[in-house]
Design an enzyme around this catalytic site. Sequence first.
Site, short mmCIF file in Angstrom:
data_model
loop_
_atom_site.label_atom_id
_atom_site.label_comp_id
_atom_site.label_asym_id
_atom_site.label_seq_id
_atom_site.Cartn_x
_atom_site.Cartn_y
_atom_site.Cartn_z
N SER A 88 0.83 -1.29 -0.04
CA SER A 88 0.03 0.10 -0.08
C SER A 88 0.90 1.19 0.05
O SER A 88 1.95 1.31 0.54
CB SER A 88 -0.75 -0.02 1.23
OG SER A 88 -1.66 1.16 1.12
N THR A 107 -9.26 -1.67 2.73
CA THR A 107 -9.20 -2.06 1.57
C THR A 107 -9.31 -3.53 1.34
O THR A 107 -10.05 -4.19 2.23
CB THR A 107 -7.98 -1.61 0.98
OG1 THR A 107 -7.85 -1.95 -0.51
CG2 THR A 107 -6.63 -2.35 1.69
N LYS A 135 -13.93 -4.34 2.67
CA LYS A 135 -14.69 -3.12 2.74
C LYS A 135 -16.18 -3.49 3.13
O LYS A 135 -16.88 -2.64 3.82
CB LYS A 135 -14.63 -2.39 1.31
CG LYS A 135 -13.26 -1.89 0.89
CD LYS A 135 -13.28 -1.36 -0.41
CE LYS A 135 -11.80 -0.67 -0.85
NZ LYS A 135 -12.09 0.13 -2.09
N ASN A 151 -14.82 2.42 2.62
CA ASN A 151 -13.19 2.51 2.92
C ASN A 151 -12.52 3.27 3.76
O ASN A 151 -11.27 3.56 3.91
CB ASN A 151 -12.60 2.87 1.33
CG ASN A 151 -12.87 4.29 1.08
OD1 ASN A 151 -14.00 4.85 1.40
ND2 ASN A 151 -12.02 5.08 0.76
N ASP A 157 -14.55 6.44 -2.12
CA ASP A 157 -13.75 5.98 -3.48
C ASP A 157 -14.43 7.04 -4.44
O ASP A 157 -13.77 7.11 -5.29
CB ASP A 157 -13.98 4.62 -3.48
CG ASP A 157 -12.91 3.79 -2.89
OD1 ASP A 157 -11.94 4.27 -2.44
OD2 ASP A 157 -13.29 2.57 -2.34
N ALA A 171 -17.68 -4.44 -11.29
CA ALA A 171 -18.80 -4.05 -10.31
C ALA A 171 -18.13 -4.61 -8.89
O ALA A 171 -19.06 -5.13 -8.16
CB ALA A 171 -19.95 -4.70 -10.69
N GLY A 191 -16.04 -3.38 -5.36
CA GLY A 191 -16.10 -2.51 -4.27
C GLY A 191 -15.88 -1.12 -5.11
O GLY A 191 -16.87 0.18 -5.12
N ALA A 192 -14.83 -0.78 -5.61
CA ALA A 192 -14.35 0.45 -6.34
C ALA A 192 -15.45 0.73 -7.29
O ALA A 192 -15.80 1.87 -7.37
CB ALA A 192 -13.01 0.25 -6.96
N ILE A 252 -8.14 2.76 -13.08
CA ILE A 252 -7.92 3.04 -11.52
C ILE A 252 -6.76 2.39 -11.04
O ILE A 252 -6.30 2.36 -10.02
CB ILE A 252 -9.23 2.74 -10.45
CG1 ILE A 252 -9.36 1.42 -10.33
CG2 ILE A 252 -10.23 3.57 -11.05
CD1 ILE A 252 -10.35 1.20 -9.12
N GLY A 311 -4.57 5.80 -12.20
CA GLY A 311 -5.00 5.54 -11.03
C GLY A 311 -4.47 6.27 -9.95
O GLY A 311 -5.06 6.36 -8.81
P1 ATR Z 1 -12.36 -3.59 -5.68
O1 ATR Z 1 -12.83 -3.28 -4.15
O2 ATR Z 1 -10.79 -3.44 -5.94
O3 ATR Z 1 -13.32 -3.39 -6.80
P2 ATR Z 1 -13.31 -6.50 -5.75
O4 ATR Z 1 -14.45 -5.96 -5.03
O5 ATR Z 1 -12.54 -7.59 -5.14
O6 ATR Z 1 -12.09 -5.23 -5.53
O7 ATR Z 1 -13.42 -6.51 -7.22
C1 ATR Z 1 -12.79 -6.75 -8.26
C2 ATR Z 1 -13.30 -6.62 -9.57
O8 ATR Z 1 -12.26 -6.94 -10.62
C3 ATR Z 1 -14.53 -7.27 -9.95
O9 ATR Z 1 -15.34 -6.60 -10.84
C4 ATR Z 1 -13.80 -8.51 -10.68
O10 ATR Z 1 -14.90 -9.18 -11.45
P3 ATR Z 1 -15.94 -10.50 -10.82
O11 ATR Z 1 -16.95 -9.85 -10.14
O12 ATR Z 1 -16.17 -11.18 -11.99
O13 ATR Z 1 -14.90 -11.13 -9.95
C5 ATR Z 1 -12.83 -7.98 -11.36
N1 ATR Z 1 -11.82 -8.87 -11.72
C6 ATR Z 1 -11.02 -9.35 -11.18
N2 ATR Z 1 -10.12 -10.02 -12.26
C7 ATR Z 1 -10.78 -10.05 -13.26
C8 ATR Z 1 -10.45 -10.85 -14.58
N3 ATR Z 1 -9.28 -11.53 -14.72
N4 ATR Z 1 -11.13 -10.66 -15.61
C9 ATR Z 1 -12.16 -9.77 -15.44
N5 ATR Z 1 -12.38 -9.23 -14.19
C10 ATR Z 1 -11.83 -9.40 -13.10
#
Ligand code: ATR
Length: 274
Positions: free
Chosen positions: A20, A67, A71, A87, A103, A130, A132-133, A216, A239
């Site tokens: 971080s 994080t 979250k 967050n 965020d 979709a 958290g961010a 981001i 980002g």
């Molecule tokens: P954050 O708080 O950073 O958004 P998160 O809630 O774990 O972290 O969300 C990760 C996002 O990255 C999700 O939209 C995830 O898609 P899924 O809902 O299908 O898991 C997306 N993501 C992570 N790896 C991916 C990949 N290889 N291809 C497409 N989307 C990916």
Amino acid sequence: MNISSTTQVYGVIGSPVRHSLSPILHNAWIADHGLNAVYVALELKNENPIAALRALGSFGVRGANVTVPYKEAAARAAGATDLAVANVLRWDEMGGQSAFNTDGLGFVHALSESQPDWRARVKRVLVIGAGGAGQGIARALSPHADTLHIANRTPARADETAALIPNGRALRWEDLERGFGGADLIVQTTSLGMTGQPDQAWPVEMCRDGAIIADIVYRPLETPLLAAARSRGLATMDGLGMLIHQAALSFELWFGIMPDVAKARARLMAALAA
Ligand code: ATR
């Protein structure tokens, strides 16, 4: 920094969290303002993260960023009824806990800094991801957009997020080409393109000429998506802006001071280069 028995502890909680950049940001701002505080990275490994987060207040911790993957636990730990994901946590002198999400607004502030005229240019938004961010950003952009599409690898999460947003619509991952072609602002919120993570070919050739492309991800600062957009002559945003602005809003919630974001960018650029 003079750490003593009266120094107040702040931190970022997640897993993993050792990468971080938040301690660099906050400790430099704490020093700028001569505050008796310190900000550390706390890696949480606990089967009951809600209880662990609640317990921090009893140690006199006054504030924390939260994080991945905690979250949702942060929002629940504070009993937030208006937030699904948080967050920022803040404890008052009596140990009372509140949760916030900076965020989305952090992203909007970063966009305003990077593209001051974006409000006049953006009517149709595409948010990729979709998580958290992605949810936070989609909610914050929604009032500024006519339509807001959300595309996610797992379609059910796109459906859920779209249902929470008045002008939100889910877009199938297979329809990304159409989504890119129809958007004035595209925001990439997944881990795709991050150093060490998978990436994919984005249909940047479909973009409108005046489109703004934001990612981001900040490791690397210029992701393959941003590089492709830049070589097509499109406006891009990296980002770091969102990282800095969500942190600045956190700092303001804890200390009542809006810190210097320009200084923060210079400091982070130096840290990333080292
Ligand atoms: P954050 O708080 O950073 O958004 P998160 O809630 O774990 O972290 O969300 C990760 C996002 O990255 C999700 O939209 C995830 O898609 P899924 O809902 O299908 O898991 C997306 N993501 C992570 N790896 C991916 C990949 N290889 N291809 C497409 N989307 C990916």
